[in-house]
Design a protein around this motif. Structure first.
Motif, PDB file in Angstrom:
ATOM      1  N   ASN A  83     -19.440 -38.723 -21.695  1.00  0.00           N
ATOM      2  CA  ASN A  83     -20.033 -37.406 -21.929  1.00  0.00           C
ATOM      3  C   ASN A  83     -19.059 -36.465 -22.623  1.00  0.00           C
ATOM      4  O   ASN A  83     -19.439 -35.719 -23.529  1.00  0.00           O
ATOM      5  CB  ASN A  83     -20.511 -36.800 -20.615  1.00  0.00           C
ATOM      6  N   ILE A  91     -18.638 -37.569 -26.350  1.00  0.00           N
ATOM      7  CA  ILE A  91     -19.815 -37.215 -27.141  1.00  0.00           C
ATOM      8  C   ILE A  91     -19.873 -35.707 -27.375  1.00  0.00           C
ATOM      9  O   ILE A  91     -20.156 -35.250 -28.483  1.00  0.00           O
ATOM     10  CB  ILE A  91     -21.091 -37.738 -26.460  1.00  0.00           C
ATOM     11  N   ALA A  92     -19.578 -34.923 -26.346  1.00  0.00           N
ATOM     12  CA  ALA A  92     -19.614 -33.463 -26.479  1.00  0.00           C
ATOM     13  C   ALA A  92     -18.597 -32.959 -27.501  1.00  0.00           C
ATOM     14  O   ALA A  92     -18.860 -31.989 -28.217  1.00  0.00           O
ATOM     15  CB  ALA A  92     -19.364 -32.812 -25.123  1.00  0.00           C
ATOM     16  N   ASP A  93     -17.450 -33.621 -27.573  1.00  0.00           N
ATOM     17  CA  ASP A  93     -16.393 -33.206 -28.507  1.00  0.00           C
ATOM     18  C   ASP A  93     -16.612 -33.703 -29.930  1.00  0.00           C
ATOM     19  O   ASP A  93     -15.920 -33.278 -30.847  1.00  0.00           O
ATOM     20  CB  ASP A  93     -15.023 -33.717 -28.031  1.00  0.00           C
ATOM     21  N   ASN A  94     -17.518 -34.639 -30.123  1.00  0.00           N
ATOM     22  CA  ASN A  94     -17.714 -35.266 -31.422  1.00  0.00           C
ATOM     23  C   ASN A  94     -19.198 -35.356 -31.755  1.00  0.00           C
ATOM     24  O   ASN A  94     -19.785 -36.427 -31.694  1.00  0.00           O
ATOM     25  CB  ASN A  94     -17.087 -36.665 -31.428  1.00  0.00           C
ATOM     26  N   PRO A  95     -19.804 -34.225 -32.100  1.00  0.00           N
ATOM     27  CA  PRO A  95     -21.239 -34.251 -32.390  1.00  0.00           C
ATOM     28  C   PRO A  95     -21.544 -35.103 -33.621  1.00  0.00           C
ATOM     29  O   PRO A  95     -20.817 -35.070 -34.613  1.00  0.00           O
ATOM     30  CB  PRO A  95     -21.573 -32.783 -32.634  1.00  0.00           C
ATOM     31  N   ALA A  96     -22.581 -35.880 -33.521  1.00  0.00           N
ATOM     32  CA  ALA A  96     -23.013 -36.738 -34.623  1.00  0.00           C
ATOM     33  C   ALA A  96     -24.511 -36.975 -34.462  1.00  0.00           C
ATOM     34  O   ALA A  96     -25.066 -36.771 -33.376  1.00  0.00           O
ATOM     35  CB  ALA A  96     -22.261 -38.063 -34.591  1.00  0.00           C
ATOM     36  N   ASP A  97     -25.146 -37.414 -35.528  1.00  0.00           N
ATOM     37  CA  ASP A  97     -26.568 -37.731 -35.449  1.00  0.00           C
ATOM     38  C   ASP A  97     -26.815 -38.947 -34.560  1.00  0.00           C
ATOM     39  O   ASP A  97     -27.804 -39.019 -33.840  1.00  0.00           O
ATOM     40  CB  ASP A  97     -27.137 -37.994 -36.841  1.00  0.00           C
ATOM     41  N   TYR A  98     -25.918 -39.912 -34.630  1.00  0.00           N
ATOM     42  CA  TYR A  98     -26.020 -41.141 -33.839  1.00  0.00           C
ATOM     43  C   TYR A  98     -24.688 -41.431 -33.189  1.00  0.00           C
ATOM     44  O   TYR A  98     -23.639 -41.229 -33.798  1.00  0.00           O
ATOM     45  CB  TYR A  98     -26.399 -42.339 -34.721  1.00  0.00           C
ATOM     46  N   VAL A  99     -24.743 -41.938 -31.962  1.00  0.00           N
ATOM     47  CA  VAL A  99     -23.525 -42.292 -31.233  1.00  0.00           C
ATOM     48  C   VAL A  99     -23.709 -43.666 -30.619  1.00  0.00           C
ATOM     49  O   VAL A  99     -24.719 -43.931 -29.962  1.00  0.00           O
ATOM     50  CB  VAL A  99     -23.215 -41.258 -30.112  1.00  0.00           C
TER      51      VAL A  99
END
Length: 82
Positions: A65, A68-76
């Protein structure tokens, strides 16, 4: 995310970098490893987009979490080495 993943980490990273999908961003989170995982991450740091080192194991879900919060992207794609 890694935790004592030195045995598999290089193979995992090489597999990611062999992907043809672009743009690809590789971010590593180490969850307080006590093997030589940190040495491998340091040696590969020039190829990583970001590295997060936790001084304590915050757990599987929290590490994901936070990454993901620190690295916004369209897909993870969440991948654990090891």
């Amino acid at each position: 995310m890694t935790w004592n993943s030195a045995e598999w980490l290089n193979v995992c990273l090489e597999s990611l970098w062999a992907q043809t999908y672009q743009p690809l961003s590789v971010v590593a989170w180490d969850n307080a490893s006590d093997d030589n995982t940190l040495d491998i991450l340091a040696a590969q740091s020039h190829r990583l987009d970001a590295t997060r080192i936790s001084t304590r194991n915050v757990g599987f879900c929290a590490a994901h979490n936070r990454t993901i919060a620190d690295n916004p992207a369209d897909y993870v794609l969440v991948l654990n080495a090891g």
